[in-house]
Design a protein around this motif. Sequence first.
Motif, short mmCIF file in Angstrom:
data_model
loop_
_atom_site.label_atom_id
_atom_site.label_comp_id
_atom_site.label_asym_id
_atom_site.label_seq_id
_atom_site.Cartn_x
_atom_site.Cartn_y
_atom_site.Cartn_z
N ALA A 1 5.39 -0.92 -7.19
CA ALA A 1 5.05 -2.32 -7.42
C ALA A 1 4.27 -2.52 -8.71
O ALA A 1 4.59 -3.38 -9.54
N ILE A 2 3.22 -1.71 -8.90
CA ILE A 2 2.41 -1.85 -10.11
C ILE A 2 3.20 -1.39 -11.34
O ILE A 2 3.05 -1.95 -12.43
N GLY A 3 4.07 -0.40 -11.16
CA GLY A 3 4.94 0.01 -12.27
C GLY A 3 5.89 -1.09 -12.68
O GLY A 3 6.15 -1.29 -13.87
N GLY A 4 6.42 -1.83 -11.70
CA GLY A 4 7.28 -2.97 -12.03
C GLY A 4 6.52 -4.04 -12.80
O GLY A 4 7.03 -4.61 -13.77
N MET A 5 5.29 -4.31 -12.38
CA MET A 5 4.47 -5.29 -13.10
C MET A 5 4.16 -4.81 -14.52
O MET A 5 4.11 -5.61 -15.46
N GLY B 1 8.36 5.81 -13.69
CA GLY B 1 7.09 6.49 -13.41
C GLY B 1 6.42 5.99 -12.16
O GLY B 1 5.93 6.77 -11.34
N GLY B 2 6.40 4.67 -11.97
CA GLY B 2 5.78 4.13 -10.77
C GLY B 2 6.51 4.56 -9.51
O GLY B 2 5.90 4.96 -8.52
N SER B 3 7.85 4.49 -9.55
CA SER B 3 8.64 4.89 -8.39
C SER B 3 8.51 6.38 -8.09
O SER B 3 8.34 6.79 -6.94
N LEU B 4 8.57 7.20 -9.14
CA LEU B 4 8.43 8.64 -8.94
C LEU B 4 7.06 9.01 -8.37
O LEU B 4 6.95 9.92 -7.54
N PRO C 1 0.80 -1.23 0.00
CA PRO C 1 0.00 0.00 0.00
C PRO C 1 0.83 1.28 0.00
O PRO C 1 0.41 2.30 -0.53
N ARG C 2 2.04 1.24 0.59
CA ARG C 2 2.87 2.44 0.63
C ARG C 2 3.77 2.58 -0.59
O ARG C 2 4.28 3.66 -0.86
N ARG C 3 4.00 1.48 -1.30
CA ARG C 3 4.84 1.50 -2.50
C ARG C 3 4.04 0.98 -3.70
O ARG C 3 4.56 0.29 -4.56
#
Length: 395
Positions: free
Chosen positions: A138-142, A267-270, A132-134
């Motif tokens: 996580a979804i960007g990696g997927m 993008g997901g991490s940012l 939930p916090r990352r």
Amino acid sequence: MREPRKERFPALLVVGVLLLAFGLMWNARGSFSLLYLAFQREYGWSPGLSTLGYAFSWLAVIFLTPIAAAWVDKAGPRRAVVMGLGCTALLYGALALVREVWHYVLAFGVLQAMAQALVATGSTAYLARRFPRRRGSAIGGMAVGYSLGPVLILPVLGWTMGALGLRSALVLMVLPPFLLLPLVALLDPPPAPQARQAGAPVGALREAVGTLAFWSLAVLYVSGVVAYNIVLVHQAAAAEGLGSTASWIVMALTGSFAHSALGSLAGGSLSDRIGRVPVWLGGSLLSALAVGLLALVPPGAGGGPLAAYAVLLGLGTGARLALLGTLAADLYAGPAFGRIYGVLQAIGAIGGAVGPLVAGFLRETSGSYQVPFLVAGLAYLISGLAVLPLRRGLK
């Protein structure tokens, strides 16, 4: 006092397994350009007949996704991904057995739509609960799985089709999703969803459809899918019209998919650090600039503009793909997430069916790809701006 959950598998392994599941599922759609030609050669079908399965699959997504996604809420996201991988394996097996056009239309249309709904919704729901916090990371990696098929799996499928024939190659494609099934089944069950996501406007589908947030997401999805599919279907032909060689086009498009993977990760991490809205707006602007560049470059301009287009589109598309599920999860990651996200995907699928047809019509009437790609650029901008009404409910 409640003890913290003990996870058996590290985060990187969990995301990696779901990345593979997503990539194998999406490859069925991403490899269509190869299957399109192979069906014509193998069965003597016309180009129109060979596209029926692809077209029907988008119609099936519209009607089947809400049903399949609702099952995610009942059975759980992990079981949904397992079932989606099973549908992917069955799809390749069924395609290897087709004899008539209607066999192919039903196999590709129904099984691909079910696989897409179950894997996409199940994976997103699993990662949204587990991290939930990352969530963005996580979804960007997927989401790298969107690029995995064209970059890695597509060349393998092409080689096996050339060496062994269409049917044998399709039979071999049954193995990867089948072998991945036990790995997904062994993942830790995700945490139970909250009764109502903190700060979310609604907790059920009936409430969601009456809110501005839901319809803003719907506009964001459908306009983005229109733009994405115009580009996906017509970019090679548009580049060829500018005088680019076939080998340079292949290199540029492969590079675009590679940059898309980078864009998804970044993008997901940012978005976890600076927020979803600026990343979504930035990705949409890069995508609009890319298609505008390809539309406005005169013929004979050389390979430089095509290379710039590939980099800009890859980074922009990757950032957007990382946030498609993340935006919905931020707002609706509760017990009704599957139903809400499924309806949003179905609305977006309308753009998948309409976008390429509109682009083809505009190409025929205008005589060039300039107008269709300008329309795609406008659609990207509309999709980007549609995030603004959501900014209060997003991270």
